[in-house]
Design an enzyme around this catalytic site. Structure first.
Site, mmCIF file in Angstrom:
data_model
loop_
_atom_site.group_PDB
_atom_site.id
_atom_site.type_symbol
_atom_site.label_atom_id
_atom_site.label_comp_id
_atom_site.label_asym_id
_atom_site.label_seq_id
_atom_site.Cartn_x
_atom_site.Cartn_y
_atom_site.Cartn_z
ATOM 1 N N GLU A 75 -1.382 -5.901 -7.056
ATOM 2 C CA GLU A 75 -2.040 -7.194 -6.815
ATOM 3 C C GLU A 75 -1.234 -8.368 -7.357
ATOM 4 O OE1 GLU A 75 -5.969 -7.024 -8.359
ATOM 5 O OE2 GLU A 75 -6.700 -5.634 -6.821
ATOM 6 N N GLU A 90 -8.776 -11.869 -6.110
ATOM 7 C CA GLU A 90 -7.645 -11.621 -5.224
ATOM 8 C C GLU A 90 -7.213 -12.838 -4.425
ATOM 9 O OE1 GLU A 90 -8.382 -8.191 -2.818
ATOM 10 O OE2 GLU A 90 -8.309 -6.821 -4.528
ATOM 11 N N ALA A 144 -10.854 -7.216 -1.068
ATOM 12 C CA ALA A 144 -11.753 -6.057 -1.046
ATOM 13 C C ALA A 144 -11.637 -5.295 -2.350
ATOM 14 C CB ALA A 144 -11.418 -5.150 0.136
ATOM 15 N N ARG A 187 0.856 -1.178 0.000
ATOM 16 C CA ARG A 187 0.000 0.000 0.000
ATOM 17 C C ARG A 187 0.896 1.232 0.000
ATOM 18 N NH1 ARG A 187 -4.755 -1.321 -2.049
ATOM 19 N NH2 ARG A 187 -5.893 -2.891 -0.816
ATOM 20 N N GLU A 226 -14.320 -10.007 -6.040
ATOM 21 C CA GLU A 226 -13.042 -9.692 -5.395
ATOM 22 C C GLU A 226 -12.421 -10.930 -4.758
ATOM 23 O OE1 GLU A 226 -11.385 -7.053 -5.711
ATOM 24 O OE2 GLU A 226 -12.893 -5.700 -6.555
#
Length: 223
Positions: A148, A100, A79, A67, A96
């Protein structure tokens, strides 16, 4: 119900978009409040959903990714933002989880709803509880890109996740809220409307229905 948020709409005198992006706009508004006029700037956000996936051992599926704003690799839950008006909130959550974490789930329920920072954003996040999970076949898995592409997944025992939150080792807001909400669900007792009485007479917390209403959701999405 002893405490409950309630809608409160103050008259807006002026509204102007100061900056725009694909996920949120920065809006400045003047509004009447009591006997004066106040000016506030906030992020008008697409809002989001997240998923606490639980396996047969009551472990939670967590993902780790970079992040940039906080310069950290964080442990989180799958998310994403509500950027497709054709999807319901639950469909967005299922997508999601697929993209993910390479997982699908048979049983869905609503775990908790919250506004992560209501003083600076109108974003609303619904966290779903997903059970009866199974892996997506290799041929149907999503190709992850950008941050990701380096996602790491791990099944974490719930007590270990709670300890990580209370020990100051996890800082992602969705992770903190989701972990503590699930722990309350597993261990708490109540006499509220989302409870069920067991055979021994105690009353335990139950998750809400997957289509539980969110009357004042900022985007007005179909649940």
């Amino acid at each position: 119900m002893s405490i409950q948020d309630s809608p409160a709409e103050q008259p807006v005198v002026r509204s102007a978009t100061q900056a725009a992006s694909s996920v949120f706009d920065v809006v400045e508004e003047e509004f009447s409040f009591a006997d004066t006029t106040l000016t506030r700037m906030y992020a008008k956000h697409l809002s989001a959903v997240a998923v606490v996936a639980v396996d047969e051992e009551d472990r939670v599926l967590m993902i780790n990714q970079y992040r940039h704003p906080v310069r950290s690799r964080m442990w989180e839950f799958p998310a994403g933002v509500l950027d497709d008006a054709q999807e319901t909130m639950q469909e967005a959550a299922a997508r999601e989880l697929h993209e993910e974490a390479d997982l699908t789930a048979e049983t869905w329920s609503t775990l908790v709803d919250f506004h992560p920072s209501p003083g600076m954003s109108d974003e609303g996040i619904r966290i779903y509880l997903a059970q009866g999970v199974s892996e997506v076949p290799e041929s149907r898995r999503h190709t992850r890109e950008a941050e990701e592409s380096e996602i790491i997944t791990r099944w974490v025992p719930l007590p270990e996740a709670v300890q990580a939150v209370l020990g100051g080792h996890l800082h992602n807001g969705v992770a903190v809220v989701g972990i503590l909400a699930l722990n309350a669900l597993r261990s708490g007792t109540t006499t509220g409307t989302t409870s069920a009485r067991s055979s021994n007479g105690t009353t335990s917390l139950q998750p809400r229905d997957v289509k539980a209403p969110w009357a004042n959701h900022p985007r007005g999405f179909t649940v």
